[in-house]
Design a protein around this motif. Structure first.
Motif, PDB file in Angstrom:
ATOM      1  N   SER A  37       3.490 -10.494 -10.886  1.00 19.73           N
ATOM      2  CA  SER A  37       4.823 -10.925 -11.273  1.00 19.73           C
ATOM      3  C   SER A  37       5.600 -10.670 -10.368  1.00 19.73           C
ATOM      4  O   SER A  37       6.888 -11.175 -10.235  1.00 19.73           O
ATOM      5  CB  SER A  37       5.322 -10.520 -12.499  1.00 19.73           C
ATOM      6  OG  SER A  37       5.576  -9.005 -12.579  1.00 19.73           O
ATOM      7  N   GLY A  38       5.372  -9.708  -9.380  1.00 25.84           N
ATOM      8  CA  GLY A  38       6.262  -8.995  -8.127  1.00 25.84           C
ATOM      9  C   GLY A  38       7.363  -8.026  -8.723  1.00 25.84           C
ATOM     10  O   GLY A  38       8.220  -7.520  -7.949  1.00 25.84           O
ATOM     11  N   LEU A  39       7.080  -7.441 -10.132  1.00 26.32           N
ATOM     12  CA  LEU A  39       7.766  -6.483 -10.396  1.00 26.32           C
ATOM     13  C   LEU A  39       7.901  -5.440  -9.547  1.00 26.32           C
ATOM     14  O   LEU A  39       8.803  -4.332  -9.278  1.00 26.32           O
ATOM     15  CB  LEU A  39       7.523  -5.981 -11.951  1.00 26.32           C
ATOM     16  CG  LEU A  39       8.282  -4.793 -12.625  1.00 26.32           C
ATOM     17  CD1 LEU A  39       9.676  -5.327 -12.384  1.00 26.32           C
ATOM     18  CD2 LEU A  39       7.714  -4.501 -13.718  1.00 26.32           C
ATOM     19  N   CYS A  40       6.408  -4.854  -8.910  1.00 28.86           N
ATOM     20  CA  CYS A  40       5.915  -3.615  -8.382  1.00 28.86           C
ATOM     21  C   CYS A  40       4.859  -4.002  -7.546  1.00 28.86           C
ATOM     22  O   CYS A  40       3.713  -4.296  -8.091  1.00 28.86           O
ATOM     23  CB  CYS A  40       5.961  -2.651  -9.300  1.00 28.86           C
ATOM     24  SG  CYS A  40       5.681  -0.781  -8.255  1.00 28.86           S
ATOM     25  N   THR A  41       4.912  -3.865  -6.025  1.00 29.76           N
ATOM     26  CA  THR A  41       3.874  -4.277  -5.283  1.00 29.76           C
ATOM     27  C   THR A  41       3.505  -3.229  -4.423  1.00 29.76           C
ATOM     28  O   THR A  41       3.552  -3.543  -3.122  1.00 29.76           O
ATOM     29  CB  THR A  41       4.277  -5.730  -4.557  1.00 29.76           C
ATOM     30  OG1 THR A  41       5.561  -5.568  -3.897  1.00 29.76           O
ATOM     31  CG2 THR A  41       4.223  -6.726  -5.488  1.00 29.76           C
ATOM     32  N   PRO A  42       2.934  -2.042  -4.764  1.00 31.73           N
ATOM     33  CA  PRO A  42       2.671  -1.065  -3.787  1.00 31.73           C
ATOM     34  C   PRO A  42       1.503  -1.468  -2.927  1.00 31.73           C
ATOM     35  O   PRO A  42       0.804  -2.427  -3.200  1.00 31.73           O
ATOM     36  CB  PRO A  42       2.445  -0.015  -4.805  1.00 31.73           C
ATOM     37  CG  PRO A  42       1.967  -0.469  -6.085  1.00 31.73           C
ATOM     38  CD  PRO A  42       2.725  -1.842  -6.129  1.00 31.73           C
ATOM     39  N   ALA A  43       1.371  -0.779  -1.788  1.00 36.60           N
ATOM     40  CA  ALA A  43       0.066  -1.002  -0.988  1.00 36.60           C
ATOM     41  C   ALA A  43      -1.228  -1.028  -1.587  1.00 36.60           C
ATOM     42  O   ALA A  43      -2.051  -1.900  -1.497  1.00 36.60           O
ATOM     43  CB  ALA A  43       0.209  -0.191   0.248  1.00 36.60           C
ATOM     44  N   ILE A  44      -1.640   0.173  -2.572  1.00 36.93           N
ATOM     45  CA  ILE A  44      -2.562   0.150  -3.314  1.00 36.93           C
ATOM     46  C   ILE A  44      -2.128   0.277  -4.485  1.00 36.93           C
ATOM     47  O   ILE A  44      -1.364   1.224  -5.193  1.00 36.93           O
ATOM     48  CB  ILE A  44      -3.474   1.592  -3.030  1.00 36.93           C
ATOM     49  CG1 ILE A  44      -3.921   1.369  -1.469  1.00 36.93           C
ATOM     50  CG2 ILE A  44      -4.825   1.610  -3.832  1.00 36.93           C
ATOM     51  CD1 ILE A  44      -4.930   0.285  -1.188  1.00 36.93           C
ATOM     52  N   ALA A  45      -2.453  -0.749  -5.440  1.00 38.62           N
ATOM     53  CA  ALA A  45      -1.675  -0.680  -6.952  1.00 38.62           C
ATOM     54  C   ALA A  45      -1.993   0.400  -7.675  1.00 38.62           C
ATOM     55  O   ALA A  45      -1.091   1.022  -8.446  1.00 38.62           O
ATOM     56  CB  ALA A  45      -2.184  -2.027  -7.618  1.00 38.62           C
ATOM     57  N   THR A  46      -3.172   1.052  -7.739  1.00 35.68           N
ATOM     58  CA  THR A  46      -3.547   2.371  -8.429  1.00 35.68           C
ATOM     59  C   THR A  46      -2.971   3.447  -8.153  1.00 35.68           C
ATOM     60  O   THR A  46      -2.836   4.466  -8.864  1.00 35.68           O
ATOM     61  CB  THR A  46      -4.852   2.450  -8.613  1.00 35.68           C
ATOM     62  OG1 THR A  46      -5.361   2.341  -7.381  1.00 35.68           O
ATOM     63  CG2 THR A  46      -5.557   1.177  -9.302  1.00 35.68           C
ATOM     64  N   ARG A  47      -2.684   3.713  -6.721  1.00 34.15           N
ATOM     65  CA  ARG A  47      -2.359   4.845  -6.202  1.00 34.15           C
ATOM     66  C   ARG A  47      -1.583   4.711  -4.834  1.00 34.15           C
ATOM     67  O   ARG A  47      -2.340   4.602  -3.893  1.00 34.15           O
ATOM     68  CB  ARG A  47      -3.465   6.045  -6.308  1.00 34.15           C
ATOM     69  CG  ARG A  47      -4.503   5.233  -5.309  1.00 34.15           C
ATOM     70  CD  ARG A  47      -5.633   6.241  -5.567  1.00 34.15           C
ATOM     71  NE  ARG A  47      -5.626   7.804  -5.554  1.00 34.15           N
ATOM     72  CZ  ARG A  47      -5.718   8.470  -6.550  1.00 34.15           C
ATOM     73  NH1 ARG A  47      -5.953   8.199  -7.599  1.00 34.15           N
ATOM     74  NH2 ARG A  47      -5.326   9.907  -6.395  1.00 34.15           N
TER      75      ARG A  47
END
Length: 432
Positions: free
Chosen positions: A322-332
């Motif tokens: 959804s683009g709410l939160c897009t960290p480099a590695i989603a889990t950590r």
């Protein structure tokens, strides 16, 4: 952490079930050939002392994971041997590369007395006993009786009946069999218990997977007069040690898709962060980039040395899509939090060279942009020397600190940990 993450896992627990896969060798390759291939693969990525190399060639790893296919025993992977009833990993044989690296850093000599925290399959204890020779002594401890029973059977069956296996709390050690020349910990430790300090001889070495600010590194410490001093740091991931509840977590969005994981010493106001991801999104990008196989995990370490609000952010795939939160590695991935604001590490494909990924940060909240800038500053610091590791110094809490050393202070119940890079200046001497 990286575009391709590699995590070795190993550790004790309370209860679980054994895996039941039958031992097979589908390739038909002899175990000694697979073992030689394993050692050559390790040597291609790191240097080992002749003693550690010889031990790896000698000890038959497949006999410590009899329920696994023989090829799995010698692959670069952890082999799960016990699980909790909910399926979470309880114990396993760590990947050979991290096993070799930690043994090399431990620097076992013939005649040494060694304590191992986390018995696992018994394989590591067999390697330790090989390195210590007939004149040495190995004691391995695990809190779970199923784990110690399996380790005992494996060690007896492979000619290592002289290794002492104890069921007990590894945090308390085994003073009755000490003091020890070396202590190795094969479970993820968030703190360093006083018992390990008391039971290690002056100048002795402690090697453990130490966790701080959401990331874990294998660290080799030397016991000095009043502190632990590091001389080796290595990327790893381990099943956490029981009885060290040093981290807490909370979601920060209405749908509970994004979670922050932070240490108990961090005075983070989660209430002020709730809904922050719905606020303006500000992107800041570095000129640094990586290819698909290039690691960037040390950026997290750089952040931990300069900002007290370094945490781990975890995003559900629905939040990513959804683009709410897009960290480099989603889990950590690492993030910084401060004053109701957050900024997290992220990546994007470079338009001019799609095979590479540009590194940057996304911020939200009143201080989001400034936090994102600080993330990028540490990306740039990492980019100037990508292989650099931090230096760690730890003082037991009952030991006075003569003068605060350089580095970010991280306060844990049993140690005060100072983490710094060599370029760290006086401004980084402040704790939380």
């Amino acid at each position: 952490m990286g575009l391709r993450s590699r995590w070795a896992r190993h550790g004790p627990g309370r209860s679980g079930r054994k895996e039941t896969a039958m031992s097979t060798n589908t390739t038909g390759t002899a175990p000694e050939v697979l073992r030689a291939q394993m050692v050559e693969r390790i040597l291609a990525g790191q240097r080992l002392t002749p003693a550690v190399e010889a031990a790896l060639r000698q000890v038959e790893r497949h006999r410590y994971v009899p329920a696994a296919p023989i090829t799995d025993a010698y692959n670069e992977q952890a082999v799960i041997t016990h699980t909790f009833p909910d399926g979470a990993h309880l114990s396993c044989a760590s990947g050979p590369t991290i096993v070799a690296g930690m043994l090399d850093a431990l620097d076992v000599r013939p005649g040494h007395k060694i304590m191992e925290i986390g018995a696992g399959t018994g394989y590591n204890a067999a390697l330790l006993a090989t390195l210590a020779s007939a004149t040495g002594e190995v004691t391995t401890i695990d809190i779970n009786s199923d784990v110690t029973a399996a380790a005992r059977r494996n060690l007896d069956a492979t000619g290592y009946g002289h290794v002492r296996v104890i069921t007990g709390d590894g945090a308390e050690g085994a003073a009755e069999h000490g003091p020890y020349d070396r202590i190795i910990v094969t479970v993820g430790a968030w703190d360093i218990p006083h018992a390990w300090w008391d039971q290690l001889v002056p100048g002795g070495r402690l090697v453990l997977p130490l966790r701080w600010r959401g990331t874990t590194r294998a660290v080799a410490f030397v016991k000095r007069d009043d502190h632990w001093n590091s001389d080796w740091v290595f990327l790893c991931g381990f099943v956490p040690m029981l009885g060290q509840p040093g981290e807490q977590s909370a979601t920060i969005d209405a749908d509970r898709l994004v979670t922050l994981h932070y240490d108990i010493d961090q005075p983070i106001d989660i209430t002020a962060l709730y809904g922050v991801l719905d606020r303006d999104r500000l992107e800041v990008w570095s000129d640094a980039s990586v290819g698909g196989e290039e690691p960037f995990d040390r950026i997290w370490l750089h952040l931990s040395t300069v900002h007290a609000g370094t945490v781990r952010i975890q995003a559900d795939q629905r939040a990513v899509r959804s683009g709410l939160c897009t960290p480099a590695i989603a889990t950590r991935s690492p993030a910084l939090v401060e004053d109701g604001s957050v900024a997290y590490f992220t990546i994007r494909r470079r338009q001019e060279s799609p095979e590479r990924w540009q590194l940057g940060a996304i911020g939200h909240g009143p201080a989001g942009e400034q936090l994102a800038i600080r993330v990028v500053e540490q990306i740039d610091a990492w980019d100037r020397d990508r292989a650099a590791d931090p230096h760690l110094r730890a003082y037991p809490t009952d030991t006075p600190v003569p003068s605060p050393p350089a580095g970010k202070l991280i306060v844990k119940p049993q140690i005060r940990l100072y983490v710094r890079y060599s370029s760290a200046g006086p401004a980084l001497n402040q704790g939380l």
